[in-house]
Design a protein around this motif. Structure first.
Motif, PDB file in Angstrom:
ATOM      1  N   LEU A 133     -13.936  -0.400  -1.385  1.00  0.00           N
ATOM      2  CA  LEU A 133     -12.340  -1.159  -1.790  1.00  0.00           C
ATOM      3  C   LEU A 133     -12.790  -2.867  -1.026  1.00  0.00           C
ATOM      4  CD1 LEU A 133      -9.760   1.172  -0.472  1.00  0.00           C
ATOM      5  CD2 LEU A 133     -10.702   0.331  -2.727  1.00  0.00           C
ATOM      6  N   TYR A 134     -13.184  -4.156  -2.582  1.00  0.00           N
ATOM      7  CA  TYR A 134     -12.963  -4.997  -2.198  1.00  0.00           C
ATOM      8  C   TYR A 134     -11.684  -5.871  -2.294  1.00  0.00           C
ATOM      9  CZ  TYR A 134     -18.198  -3.665  -2.805  1.00  0.00           C
ATOM     10  OH  TYR A 134     -19.132  -2.995  -3.170  1.00  0.00           O
ATOM     11  N   LEU A 135     -11.055  -6.346  -1.176  1.00  0.00           N
ATOM     12  CA  LEU A 135     -10.175  -7.253  -1.681  1.00  0.00           C
ATOM     13  C   LEU A 135     -10.238  -8.689  -1.777  1.00  0.00           C
ATOM     14  CD1 LEU A 135      -8.849  -6.514   2.505  1.00  0.00           C
ATOM     15  CD2 LEU A 135      -8.966  -5.070   0.603  1.00  0.00           C
ATOM     16  N   GLU A 136      -8.745  -8.808  -2.627  1.00  0.00           N
ATOM     17  CA  GLU A 136      -8.702 -10.359  -2.626  1.00  0.00           C
ATOM     18  C   GLU A 136      -8.925 -11.736  -2.412  1.00  0.00           C
ATOM     19  OE1 GLU A 136      -8.207 -11.343  -6.234  1.00  0.00           O
ATOM     20  OE2 GLU A 136      -6.557  -9.791  -6.640  1.00  0.00           O
ATOM     21  N   PRO A 137      -9.896 -12.693  -2.431  1.00  0.00           N
ATOM     22  CA  PRO A 137     -10.590 -13.491  -1.419  1.00  0.00           C
ATOM     23  C   PRO A 137      -9.101 -14.095  -0.577  1.00  0.00           C
ATOM     24  CG  PRO A 137     -10.777 -13.670  -3.723  1.00  0.00           C
ATOM     25  CD  PRO A 137      -9.958 -12.524  -4.054  1.00  0.00           C
ATOM     26  N   ASP A 138      -7.871 -14.400  -0.967  1.00  0.00           N
ATOM     27  CA  ASP A 138      -7.199 -15.181   0.240  1.00  0.00           C
ATOM     28  C   ASP A 138      -6.311 -13.668   0.781  1.00  0.00           C
ATOM     29  OD1 ASP A 138      -6.080 -13.749  -2.044  1.00  0.00           O
ATOM     30  OD2 ASP A 138      -4.630 -15.065  -2.674  1.00  0.00           O
ATOM     31  N   ALA A 139      -7.404 -12.273   0.821  1.00  0.00           N
ATOM     32  CA  ALA A 139      -6.452 -11.316   1.454  1.00  0.00           C
ATOM     33  C   ALA A 139      -6.695 -11.395   2.282  1.00  0.00           C
ATOM     34  CB  ALA A 139      -6.617  -9.818   0.937  1.00  0.00           C
ATOM     35  N   GLY A 140      -5.297 -12.102   3.988  1.00  0.00           N
ATOM     36  CA  GLY A 140      -5.053 -12.304   5.285  1.00  0.00           C
ATOM     37  C   GLY A 140      -5.347 -10.649   6.262  1.00  0.00           C
ATOM     38  N   PRO A 141      -5.651 -10.540   6.892  1.00  0.00           N
ATOM     39  CA  PRO A 141      -5.677  -9.149   8.174  1.00  0.00           C
ATOM     40  C   PRO A 141      -4.682  -8.210   8.253  1.00  0.00           C
ATOM     41  CG  PRO A 141      -6.495 -11.304   9.337  1.00  0.00           C
ATOM     42  CD  PRO A 141      -6.030 -11.661   7.696  1.00  0.00           C
ATOM     43  N   GLY A 142      -3.326  -9.016   7.508  1.00  0.00           N
ATOM     44  CA  GLY A 142      -2.343  -8.103   7.236  1.00  0.00           C
ATOM     45  C   GLY A 142      -2.439  -7.324   6.564  1.00  0.00           C
ATOM     46  N   THR A 143      -3.140  -7.471   4.919  1.00  0.00           N
ATOM     47  CA  THR A 143      -3.710  -7.077   3.574  1.00  0.00           C
ATOM     48  C   THR A 143      -4.296  -5.320   4.442  1.00  0.00           C
ATOM     49  OG1 THR A 143      -3.150  -8.737   2.565  1.00  0.00           O
ATOM     50  CG2 THR A 143      -4.504  -6.861   1.631  1.00  0.00           C
ATOM     51  N   CYS A 144      -5.478  -6.221   4.972  1.00  0.00           N
ATOM     52  CA  CYS A 144      -6.614  -4.898   5.477  1.00  0.00           C
ATOM     53  C   CYS A 144      -6.178  -3.490   5.626  1.00  0.00           C
ATOM     54  CB  CYS A 144      -7.709  -5.573   6.101  1.00  0.00           C
ATOM     55  SG  CYS A 144      -9.249  -4.787   6.015  1.00  0.00           S
ATOM     56  N   ALA A 145      -5.142  -4.613   7.147  1.00  0.00           N
ATOM     57  CA  ALA A 145      -4.550  -2.701   8.161  1.00  0.00           C
ATOM     58  C   ALA A 145      -3.361  -2.601   7.461  1.00  0.00           C
ATOM     59  CB  ALA A 145      -3.342  -3.970   9.390  1.00  0.00           C
ATOM     60  N   ARG A 146      -2.432  -2.696   6.152  1.00  0.00           N
ATOM     61  CA  ARG A 146      -1.906  -2.751   5.729  1.00  0.00           C
ATOM     62  C   ARG A 146      -2.750  -1.527   4.966  1.00  0.00           C
ATOM     63  NH1 ARG A 146      -1.215  -3.214   0.608  1.00  0.00           N
ATOM     64  NH2 ARG A 146      -1.464  -4.965   0.524  1.00  0.00           N
ATOM     65  N   LEU A 147      -3.357  -1.367   4.149  1.00  0.00           N
ATOM     66  CA  LEU A 147      -3.800  -0.773   2.848  1.00  0.00           C
ATOM     67  C   LEU A 147      -5.002   0.405   3.652  1.00  0.00           C
ATOM     68  CD1 LEU A 147      -5.763  -3.050   0.930  1.00  0.00           C
ATOM     69  CD2 LEU A 147      -4.425  -1.398  -0.100  1.00  0.00           C
ATOM     70  N   VAL A 148      -5.486   0.230   5.078  1.00  0.00           N
ATOM     71  CA  VAL A 148      -6.533   1.732   6.336  1.00  0.00           C
ATOM     72  C   VAL A 148      -5.194   2.450   6.156  1.00  0.00           C
ATOM     73  CG1 VAL A 148      -7.483   1.658   7.829  1.00  0.00           C
ATOM     74  CG2 VAL A 148      -8.424  -0.031   5.928  1.00  0.00           C
ATOM     75  N   ALA A 149      -3.583   1.519   6.699  1.00  0.00           N
ATOM     76  CA  ALA A 149      -2.939   2.961   6.787  1.00  0.00           C
ATOM     77  C   ALA A 149      -2.381   3.267   5.798  1.00  0.00           C
ATOM     78  CB  ALA A 149      -1.749   2.049   7.290  1.00  0.00           C
ATOM     79  N   ALA A 150      -2.273   2.943   4.358  1.00  0.00           N
ATOM     80  CA  ALA A 150      -1.693   3.445   3.427  1.00  0.00           C
ATOM     81  C   ALA A 150      -2.755   4.612   3.459  1.00  0.00           C
ATOM     82  CB  ALA A 150      -1.031   2.182   1.852  1.00  0.00           C
ATOM     83  N   TRP A 151      -3.996   4.329   3.257  1.00  0.00           N
ATOM     84  CA  TRP A 151      -4.839   5.780   3.671  1.00  0.00           C
ATOM     85  C   TRP A 151      -5.121   6.543   3.775  1.00  0.00           C
ATOM     86  CZ3 TRP A 151      -8.606   6.891  -1.004  1.00  0.00           C
ATOM     87  CH2 TRP A 151      -8.696   5.832  -2.051  1.00  0.00           C
ATOM     88  N   LEU A 152      -4.187   5.722   5.463  1.00  0.00           N
ATOM     89  CA  LEU A 152      -4.520   7.149   6.281  1.00  0.00           C
ATOM     90  C   LEU A 152      -3.445   7.945   6.266  1.00  0.00           C
ATOM     91  CD1 LEU A 152      -5.998   5.098   9.506  1.00  0.00           C
ATOM     92  CD2 LEU A 152      -7.068   6.866   8.201  1.00  0.00           C
ATOM     93  N   GLU A 153      -2.415   6.918   5.333  1.00  0.00           N
ATOM     94  CA  GLU A 153      -1.290   8.386   5.692  1.00  0.00           C
ATOM     95  C   GLU A 153      -0.527   9.411   4.547  1.00  0.00           C
ATOM     96  OE1 GLU A 153       4.085   7.290   4.345  1.00  0.00           O
ATOM     97  OE2 GLU A 153       2.357   5.147   4.997  1.00  0.00           O
ATOM     98  N   ARG A 154      -2.281   9.115   2.999  1.00  0.00           N
ATOM     99  CA  ARG A 154      -1.743   9.744   1.943  1.00  0.00           C
ATOM    100  C   ARG A 154      -3.376  10.496   2.344  1.00  0.00           C
ATOM    101  NH1 ARG A 154       0.577  10.653  -2.477  1.00  0.00           N
ATOM    102  NH2 ARG A 154       2.100   8.571  -1.709  1.00  0.00           N
ATOM    103  N   PHE A 155      -4.109  10.160   3.163  1.00  0.00           N
ATOM    104  CA  PHE A 155      -5.683  11.260   2.706  1.00  0.00           C
ATOM    105  C   PHE A 155      -6.183  11.317   4.395  1.00  0.00           C
ATOM    106  CE2 PHE A 155      -5.155   9.050  -1.481  1.00  0.00           C
ATOM    107  CZ  PHE A 155      -4.804  10.301  -1.893  1.00  0.00           C
ATOM    108  N   GLY A 156      -5.373  10.771   4.870  1.00  0.00           N
ATOM    109  CA  GLY A 156      -6.078  11.108   6.669  1.00  0.00           C
ATOM    110  C   GLY A 156      -6.295  12.443   7.221  1.00  0.00           C
ATOM    111  N   THR A 157      -6.380  13.635   6.832  1.00  0.00           N
ATOM    112  CA  THR A 157      -6.279  14.419   7.384  1.00  0.00           C
ATOM    113  C   THR A 157      -7.993  14.780   6.349  1.00  0.00           C
ATOM    114  OG1 THR A 157      -4.909  15.999   5.753  1.00  0.00           O
ATOM    115  CG2 THR A 157      -4.852  15.150   8.002  1.00  0.00           C
ATOM    116  N   LYS A 158      -8.074  14.553   5.366  1.00  0.00           N
ATOM    117  CA  LYS A 158      -9.180  14.922   4.295  1.00  0.00           C
ATOM    118  C   LYS A 158     -10.018  13.494   4.169  1.00  0.00           C
ATOM    119  CE  LYS A 158      -5.619  17.296   1.083  1.00  0.00           C
ATOM    120  NZ  LYS A 158      -6.266  18.323   1.472  1.00  0.00           N
ATOM    121  N   ALA A 159     -10.010  12.359   4.867  1.00  0.00           N
ATOM    122  CA  ALA A 159     -11.163  11.755   4.579  1.00  0.00           C
ATOM    123  C   ALA A 159     -10.976  10.680   5.721  1.00  0.00           C
ATOM    124  CB  ALA A 159     -10.119  10.809   2.970  1.00  0.00           C
TER     125      ALA A 159
END
Length: 371
Positions: free
Chosen positions: A262-288
Motif C-alpha cells: 500500500l503506497y500512501l498519498e505524497p502528502d499523507a502524514g504519520p497519522g494516515t499511516c497509523a490510521r490505516l494500520v489500525a483499520a487493517w488490524l481491526e478487520r483482519f488482525g487475526t488473519k494477516a
C-alpha cells in the motif's frame, strides 16, 4: 565448479557439470504431502542422507517468482536487486509496473536490476546455458534476472529434459539452468489440491527420472523451487477496496494477493499511516500481519535495501497469515480473483522449498573411466 570469487555457502560437492532444476511453485510441504505421486523423488528424499548440504531452503521475500528467480540468478537479496513483487510502484513514473509477464515499456530491465547475474560473472570462465520456454528467450524478466547464458528454448517438459541432457553431454564443463513451469500453472488455475496439480507432479517425477538417466555420469543435479503455494477458497478471496477505511489515503496498491503493498498519498502524514494500520488490524488482525515499511526494512524482510529500490516498497505491507487473499478489484480484472493457488507471504508453506541432490543413474560409456 572451481570458479574464483564465489563462496560455497550450501556446502555442495565439487562437479564439472551442474544442472540446476528450478520447479516453479514446488513447496517443500507440498512435495512431502504428495510424495505418493512422485515415487522417484520420494526415493531421492529417502536416500539423501549424505553430504552437508541443507535439504530445505527459504524462498526470498515476497515469496513470488520475480523476486526469487532474481535472487537465484544474481545472488543478491531483494532489497538490492529491487524485484520486490509481482508488481510494484515505479516512483519515477508514479505508476504500478509488472515485473513478470506484462513488463512495462517504460522500465529498462537492466537499469531496474543493475547487478550482474551469476551467468555474467562466469562469462569466459565456465560455459552456461538456460533451458526454458521459447517465449522467455528475450523477455524483460529474463534480461533482468537471468541474462548472460546461452538460451535454449523447448516447449514441452520432455523436450526441455532432452535438450538439457544433450547440452550437458556436449560440454565437459557447464552450469545449466532448467526451468519447469507447469506445476505452478496447474496450481494457480486448479489449486495444489487438484488432480491437475497431481498429474503435473507425476510428469515432473517422470522427467527427473529421465534426466537422471540421460545426463553425463559426472553431472550434479540440484532440484529446488522459487516458492510454495496454498489454496485459497473463493469466499476467502477478499476485495479490500470495498472497505473505504482500508484504502482512504492510499495512492497505489500493488504486490501479491497474499503480500499487498500500500503506497500512501505524497502528502499523507504519520497519522494516515497509523490510521490505516489500525483499520487493517481491526478487520483482519487475526488473519494477516500488518507492517509499516520502516518496520519491515528494519527487521530485514528484504535484506539490506539500497536507496534506488526503497521507493518500490509499500508504505504499509499486508502479509496473509491464514488462508486468505486480498484484491483491489478497482485495478485488477475479474480473472485475477479466480486464481486458486496463491503465494507471496512468509508462511512455511509459501517460503520453504526443497533442495534435492538427484543421483545420476546414467552409465558411463563402455570402456571409459569415470573421474
Amino acid at each position: 565448479m572451481g570458479a574464483s570469487g564465489f563462496s560455497n555457502v550450501l556446502r555442495l560437492p565439487a562437479a564439472r557439470r551442474i544442472c540446476v532444476v528450478l520447479v516453479d511453485g514446488l513447496g517443500k510441504a507440498l512435495l512431502t504431502q504428495r510424495a505418493g505421486h512422485a515415487p522417484f523423488l520420494r526415493g531421492v528424499m529417502a536416500a539423501d542422507g549424505g553430504g552437508e548440504h541443507p535439504r530445505t531452503l527459504h524462498a526470498a521475500f515476497p515469496s513470488t517468482t520475480a523476486t526469487s528467480l532474481t535472487s537465484l540468478g544474481t545472488g543478491q537479496v531483494p532489497g538490492q536487486h529491487g524485484m520486490l513483487g509481482y508488481d510494484v510502484l515505479d516512483p519515477e513514473q508514479d505508476k504500478v509496473v509488472n515485473l513478470l509477464g506484462n513488463w512495462d515499456g517504460g522500465v529498462d530491465p537492466q537499469r531496474w536490476q543493475p547487478f550482474p547475474t551469476v551467468f555474467e560473472q562466469l562469462d569466459g570462465r565456465i560455459p552456461t546455458a538456460t533451458v526454458s520456454l521459447p517465449k522467455f528467450a528475450q523477455s524483460p524478466m529474463t534480461r533482468a534476472a537471468l541474462r548472460g547464458s546461452t538460451f535454449l528454448g523447448a516447449t514441452s517438459p520432455q523436450a526441455r529434459v532432452q535438450v538439457a541432457a544433450e547440452t550437458l553431454a556436449a560440454h565437459p564443463t557447464m552450469l545449466l539452468y532448467l526451468y519447469w513451469s507447469e506445476l505452478d500453472k496447474a496450481g494457480h488455475g486448479h489449486g495444489a489440491d487438484s488432480a491437475k496439480w497431481e498429474s503435473q507432479l507425476e510428469e515432473l517425477d517422470a522427467g527427473m527420472k529421465r534426466l537422471a538417466a540421460t545426463v553425463p555420469p559426472d553431472t550434479l543435479i540440484l532440484l529446488t523451487a522459487d516458492h510454495g503455494m496454498v489454496d485459497v477458497p473463493r469466499p476467502a478471496r477478499i476485495d479490500y477496496s470495498q472497505y473505504p477505511e482500508l484504502v482512504d489515503g492510499v495512492r497505489h496498491t500493488a504486490g501479491e494477493p497474499r503480500m499487498v503493498h500500500l503506497y500512501l498519498e505524497p502528502d499523507a502524514g504519520p497519522g494516515t499511516c497509523a490510521r490505516l494500520v489500525a483499520a487493517w488490524l481491526e478487520r483482519f488482525g487475526t488473519k494477516a500481519w500488518v507492517l509499516t515499511k520502516d518496520e519491515a526494512v528494519a527487521s530485514g524482510y528484504f535484506g539490506e535495501v539500497r536507496d534506488g529500490a526503497s521507493g518500490r516498497i509499500g508504505d504499509i505491507l499486508v502479509l496473509a497469515r491464514e488462508t486468505i487473499a486480498f484484491y483491489d478489484m478497482r485495478r485488477v480484472g475479474p480473472h485475477a480473483i479466480e486464481v486458486v493457488g496463491q503465494h507471496g507471504s512468509i508462511t512455511k508453506a509459501e517460503r520453504e522449498v526443497p533442495l534435492l541432490r538427484i543421483p545420476v543413474t546414467a552409465r558411463s560409456p563402455k570402456g571409459s573411466k569415470r573421474r
